[in-house]
Write a protein that holds these residues in place. Sequence first.
Motif, mmCIF file in Angstrom:
data_model
loop_
_atom_site.group_PDB
_atom_site.id
_atom_site.type_symbol
_atom_site.label_atom_id
_atom_site.label_comp_id
_atom_site.label_asym_id
_atom_site.label_seq_id
_atom_site.Cartn_x
_atom_site.Cartn_y
_atom_site.Cartn_z
ATOM 1 N N ALA A 125 0.802 -1.179 -0.117
ATOM 2 C CA ALA A 125 0.006 0.027 -0.006
ATOM 3 C C ALA A 125 0.803 1.162 -0.031
ATOM 4 C CB ALA A 125 -1.093 -0.017 1.338
ATOM 5 N N ASN A 126 0.317 2.370 -0.620
ATOM 6 C CA ASN A 126 1.002 3.513 -0.538
ATOM 7 C C ASN A 126 2.359 3.425 -1.061
ATOM 8 O OD1 ASN A 126 -1.178 5.387 0.719
ATOM 9 N ND2 ASN A 126 -0.890 3.703 2.335
ATOM 10 N N ASN A 127 2.541 2.806 -2.206
ATOM 11 C CA ASN A 127 3.842 2.796 -2.911
ATOM 12 C C ASN A 127 3.986 3.554 -4.507
ATOM 13 O OD1 ASN A 127 6.118 1.470 -1.388
ATOM 14 N ND2 ASN A 127 4.474 -0.023 -0.917
ATOM 15 N N ALA A 128 2.973 4.158 -4.657
ATOM 16 C CA ALA A 128 2.845 4.814 -6.049
ATOM 17 C C ALA A 128 3.180 3.721 -7.194
ATOM 18 C CB ALA A 128 3.837 5.859 -6.148
ATOM 19 N N ILE A 167 -11.838 -11.099 7.529
ATOM 20 C CA ILE A 167 -12.241 -10.306 8.705
ATOM 21 C C ILE A 167 -12.530 -8.753 8.174
ATOM 22 C CG2 ILE A 167 -11.546 -9.317 10.797
ATOM 23 C CD1 ILE A 167 -9.989 -11.931 11.285
ATOM 24 N N LEU A 168 -11.548 -8.379 7.253
ATOM 25 C CA LEU A 168 -11.689 -7.007 6.615
ATOM 26 C C LEU A 168 -11.673 -7.121 4.995
ATOM 27 C CD1 LEU A 168 -9.633 -4.046 7.571
ATOM 28 C CD2 LEU A 168 -9.530 -4.727 5.300
ATOM 29 N N LEU A 169 -12.671 -6.357 4.599
ATOM 30 C CA LEU A 169 -12.826 -6.101 2.961
ATOM 31 C C LEU A 169 -12.968 -4.709 2.878
ATOM 32 C CD1 LEU A 169 -13.084 -7.385 0.425
ATOM 33 C CD2 LEU A 169 -15.413 -7.589 0.662
ATOM 34 N N ASP A 170 -11.777 -4.144 2.377
ATOM 35 C CA ASP A 170 -11.835 -2.473 1.917
ATOM 36 C C ASP A 170 -11.553 -2.535 0.240
ATOM 37 O OD1 ASP A 170 -11.661 -0.061 1.846
ATOM 38 O OD2 ASP A 170 -9.527 -0.003 3.079
ATOM 39 N N LEU A 171 -12.948 -2.073 -0.082
ATOM 40 C CA LEU A 171 -12.946 -1.629 -1.604
ATOM 41 C C LEU A 171 -13.251 0.044 -1.890
ATOM 42 C CD1 LEU A 171 -14.971 -4.694 -2.823
ATOM 43 C CD2 LEU A 171 -12.518 -4.501 -2.660
ATOM 44 N N ASP A 172 -12.838 0.744 -0.973
ATOM 45 C CA ASP A 172 -13.417 2.038 -0.509
ATOM 46 C C ASP A 172 -12.587 2.873 -1.843
ATOM 47 O OD1 ASP A 172 -13.797 4.557 0.030
ATOM 48 O OD2 ASP A 172 -12.146 4.694 1.571
ATOM 49 N N LYS A 190 -2.823 -14.334 3.645
ATOM 50 C CA LYS A 190 -3.844 -14.041 4.678
ATOM 51 C C LYS A 190 -4.148 -12.552 4.714
ATOM 52 C CE LYS A 190 -2.811 -17.905 7.979
ATOM 53 N NZ LYS A 190 -2.262 -18.102 9.122
ATOM 54 N N TYR A 191 -3.019 -11.758 4.489
ATOM 55 C CA TYR A 191 -3.146 -10.223 4.275
ATOM 56 C C TYR A 191 -2.732 -9.812 2.942
ATOM 57 C CZ TYR A 191 -3.245 -10.954 9.563
ATOM 58 O OH TYR A 191 -3.573 -11.555 10.624
ATOM 59 N N LEU A 192 -3.388 -9.051 2.227
ATOM 60 C CA LEU A 192 -2.996 -8.471 1.078
ATOM 61 C C LEU A 192 -3.547 -7.008 0.914
ATOM 62 C CD1 LEU A 192 -1.957 -8.480 -1.875
ATOM 63 C CD2 LEU A 192 -4.163 -9.310 -2.504
ATOM 64 N N PHE A 193 -2.610 -6.161 1.021
ATOM 65 C CA PHE A 193 -2.892 -4.776 0.943
ATOM 66 C C PHE A 193 -2.206 -4.044 -0.357
ATOM 67 C CE2 PHE A 193 -4.709 -5.293 4.799
ATOM 68 C CZ PHE A 193 -5.280 -4.044 5.442
ATOM 69 N N LEU A 194 -3.144 -3.619 -1.178
ATOM 70 C CA LEU A 194 -2.613 -2.833 -2.476
ATOM 71 C C LEU A 194 -3.333 -1.542 -2.487
ATOM 72 C CD1 LEU A 194 -2.814 -5.559 -5.137
ATOM 73 C CD2 LEU A 194 -0.668 -4.466 -4.226
ATOM 74 N N ALA A 195 -3.839 -1.042 -1.318
ATOM 75 C CA ALA A 195 -4.431 0.181 -1.174
ATOM 76 C C ALA A 195 -3.481 1.430 -1.585
ATOM 77 C CB ALA A 195 -4.866 0.392 -0.026
ATOM 78 N N LEU A 236 -8.274 -8.042 3.169
ATOM 79 C CA LEU A 236 -7.995 -7.762 1.870
ATOM 80 C C LEU A 236 -8.475 -5.983 1.658
ATOM 81 C CD1 LEU A 236 -7.731 -8.718 -0.906
ATOM 82 C CD2 LEU A 236 -9.902 -9.080 -1.175
ATOM 83 N N SER A 237 -7.294 -5.597 1.044
ATOM 84 C CA SER A 237 -7.355 -3.921 0.842
ATOM 85 C C SER A 237 -6.912 -3.634 -0.518
ATOM 86 C CB SER A 237 -6.875 -3.148 1.953
ATOM 87 O OG SER A 237 -7.106 -1.797 1.501
#
Length: 216
Positions: free
Chosen positions: A12-15, A80-85, A31-36, A57-58
């Motif tokens: 996340a946050n890596n341009a 547990i977390l689903l973030d598609l904002d 288990k944890y994937l963040f590409l936000a 998952l974000s």
Amino acid sequence: PGFSKIAHLDLANNALTGTIPATISQMTNLKYLFLASNPLNPGPLPDMTRLTNMRDLSFKQSNRRGPIPSYLGTALTQMILLDLDDNHFTGTIPETLGSLESLVFLLLNRNEGITGTVPSAVQELPLLRMLLVDRTSVTGNLAVVCGRDRIPPIVSGDCDGLIPEIQCDCCNVCCADDDDDDDQCKDQVYLGQLDPVWENSYQRNFYQFAPKVIFG
């Protein structure tokens, strides 16, 4: 073969730009994937039907578009977390998300192309503590979630303005599509922090979305 051993991936946050590699489907231990918050090439969510160990998952602010895949509720059943904002998703909220009995945080806000209603099964999710559907085109009401014995601490919807899009008696955040100067809603970002550290075997102690929004 090495991809299948990765359990935690936070980019996340890596341009980052370009496309999401198809090899992500081989990371079956994730288990944890963040590409936000990456300006990736516009496109749908990648195929993640084999990522059955997924917990968090974000894809917030990552130029995702198209319908929300129904497999999120049938294949990724431990989420547990689903973030598609803040993307460009279209269509209705899949009924299958109502099968995610471990889901605690559901962020679908700031996707104006999402239409229809919030399925009753989603509103009834037993562990739900955050439900965000503001800045969407979702209509109907949130009567089921507002009528629960334990109402989630954070609920948002477009329930303000001259013509509210959704009826919600328990929303902490009521937004209005017809009011661009609404300070309560403008650019309000809940970013799930990927905080597990190696000293704790990558187990979460808490979820923090803002300085004063912490769930233990």
